[in-house]
Design an enzyme around this catalytic site. Structure first.
Site, PDB file in Angstrom:
ATOM      1  N   HIS A   1      65.338  11.953 -32.541  1.00 34.94           N
ATOM      2  CA  HIS A   1      65.846  12.218 -31.196  1.00 34.94           C
ATOM      3  C   HIS A   1      67.269  11.706 -31.028  1.00 34.94           C
ATOM      4  O   HIS A   1      67.820  11.030 -31.904  1.00 34.94           O
ATOM      5  CB  HIS A   1      64.939  11.575 -30.147  1.00 34.94           C
ATOM      6  CG  HIS A   1      64.847  10.090 -30.256  1.00 34.94           C
ATOM      7  ND1 HIS A   1      63.944   9.460 -31.096  1.00 34.94           N
ATOM      8  CD2 HIS A   1      65.545   9.085 -29.653  1.00 34.94           C
ATOM      9  CE1 HIS A   1      64.077   8.148 -30.998  1.00 34.94           C
ATOM     10  NE2 HIS A   1      65.059   7.892 -30.137  1.00 34.94           N
TER      11      HIS A   1
ATOM     12  N   ARG B   1      72.861   5.002 -16.054  1.00 38.52           N
ATOM     13  CA  ARG B   1      71.499   5.318 -16.520  1.00 38.52           C
ATOM     14  C   ARG B   1      70.846   4.016 -16.982  1.00 38.52           C
ATOM     15  O   ARG B   1      71.250   3.428 -17.988  1.00 38.52           O
ATOM     16  CB  ARG B   1      71.579   6.325 -17.665  1.00 38.52           C
ATOM     17  CG  ARG B   1      70.256   6.712 -18.324  1.00 38.52           C
ATOM     18  CD  ARG B   1      70.584   7.499 -19.582  1.00 38.52           C
ATOM     19  NE  ARG B   1      69.464   8.164 -20.210  1.00 38.52           N
ATOM     20  CZ  ARG B   1      68.706   7.627 -21.166  1.00 38.52           C
ATOM     21  NH1 ARG B   1      68.923   6.371 -21.559  1.00 38.52           N
ATOM     22  NH2 ARG B   1      67.736   8.336 -21.725  1.00 38.52           N
TER      23      ARG B   1
END
Length: 374
Positions: A334, A344
């Site tokens: 990923h 974030r």
């Protein structure tokens, strides 16, 4: 004898009614005569209709729909999501947006290793798991507060700040500083300052969250025993124009970086679009080339363009309270997209099947202060 006014009005109305009736009678006779004549002479009737443009013409559909035509039904054109730009349709896998509410979802992927290393712990069926509303927004704010306490001592390195709970390490440019030790040093200089980074309530929340995530790992992957591993850390990613060397932005498998990891959990503390842009988590299935840690997903080289074009991608958008768990091998290669604006926040927890590599007294320094360490 003279007529009254009412008698005169009545006489006039009788005269008008008689005249009207007479006119109607004459018109009826004339129309009847014409219709009778035309019925007996059809050619004359046809010629007359043609001259008056009364003959109905056969319907011919216009190339341009008329106002009263039924609407033309066509297949709706599905808009291409921005996250799929540059990705061919056959390579678009799962997409879970921040707008969706996922009560619980798990899907299997083929394991990198066929034989498990540890019985009753190592995954026999690899996969991915999502659950929303795992924590409340209030709990998410408390966890961000915990992270910010430590990150106060640090400084972002190319847009990324890390706080590791086990060691107290916080990113400070290109190195780490010990937030627990710094808190203790401030207490020694001024006893009115707290002697520990976290309060009892904050540690209780962390322990509660750890226990709940541990339960979800065991339940989702049907395992009997697993241990809390390390590192376990908070991350804050924000926009940066600098090229970052952090593993987030490389295609990678977690057990390649953290050797003992068997399962990885991400608990998102902020939401895509609401709190930041970008920052999607992307699974890379069927890699076109063997994994290469030198490949950067944001490098505009032909190599990375080819990788994105030939790799099936499944995309998860972060959402406050969303828990994401997956097996840590190459089956779940990923990468994280860079953040465009905003911040974030995420809490990452790793789990190991190796008892010798489990995290022991993880929060000891956070709760009791640096000096209490034996």
């Amino acid at each position: 004898m003279a007529k009254t006014k009412k008698q005169k009005q009545k006489a006039n109305s009788v005269d008008i009614s008689s005249s009207t009736a007479l006119v109607i009678l004459i018109l009826s006779i004339l129309i009847g005569g014409v219709l009778l004549f035309l019925s007996q002479n059809p050619q004359i009737a046809k010629d007359l209709n043609a001259k008056l443009n009364l003959v109905p013409k056969p319907y011919k559909k216009s190339a341009v729909p008329l106002q009263n035509d039924p609407p033309v039904v066509s297949e709706p054109v599905q808009p291409v999501l921005s996250v799929w730009k540059g990705v061919s349709p056959e390579n678009r896998g799962e997409f879970i947006s921040a707008d969706e509410k996922i009560e619980s979802k798990k899907w299997d992927v083929e394991c990198e290793n066929e034989s498990p290393k540890f019985k009753d712990c190592s995954p026999t069926k690899c996969g991915r798991f999502i659950k929303d509303n795992f924590i409340t927004k209030t709990e998410a704010k408390m966890l961000i507060g915990i992270a910010e306490k430590a990150m106060h001592y640090g400084e972002a390195e190319k847009g990324v700040t890390i706080f590791d709970l086990a060691s107290g390490g916080v990113t400070y440019k290109d190195k780490f500083v010990d937030s627990y030790k710094m808190t203790n040093a401030l207490h020694e200089a001024d006893p009115t300052n707290p002697n520990a980074l976290l309060t009892d309530d904050e540690v209780e929340l962390l322990q509660n969250v750890y226990g709940r995530i541990l339960f979800e790992v065991g339940s989702a992957f049907n395992i009997k025993s697993v241990y809390l591993g390390f590192p376990n850390f908070f991350s804050r990613i924000e926009s940066s124009t600098e090229k970052s060397d952090y593993e987030f932005f490389f295609p990678h498998a977690d057990n390649e970086i953290y050797k003992s990891f068997e399962y990885t959990a991400h608990l998102y503390l902020t939401s895509h679009d609401q709190d930041f842009s970008g920052g999607e988590f992307i699974y890379l299935d069927r890699p076109a080339t063997p994994h290469n840690s030198d490949i950067k997903i944001h490098d505009e080289s032909n190599q990375i363009v080819e990788l994105k074009q030939k790799t099936r991608q499944s995309i998860i958008q972060p959402k406050t309270g969303r828990l994401q768990i997956y097996t840590s091998g190459h089956e779940n290669l990923h990468v994280v997209e860079k953040v465009g604006k905003g911040r974030r926040y995420m809490f990452t927890v790793g789990f190991t099947c190796d008892k010798g590599k489990r995290a022991v007294d993880l929060l000891k320094k956070a709760l009791y202060g640096f000096e209490s360490e034996e």
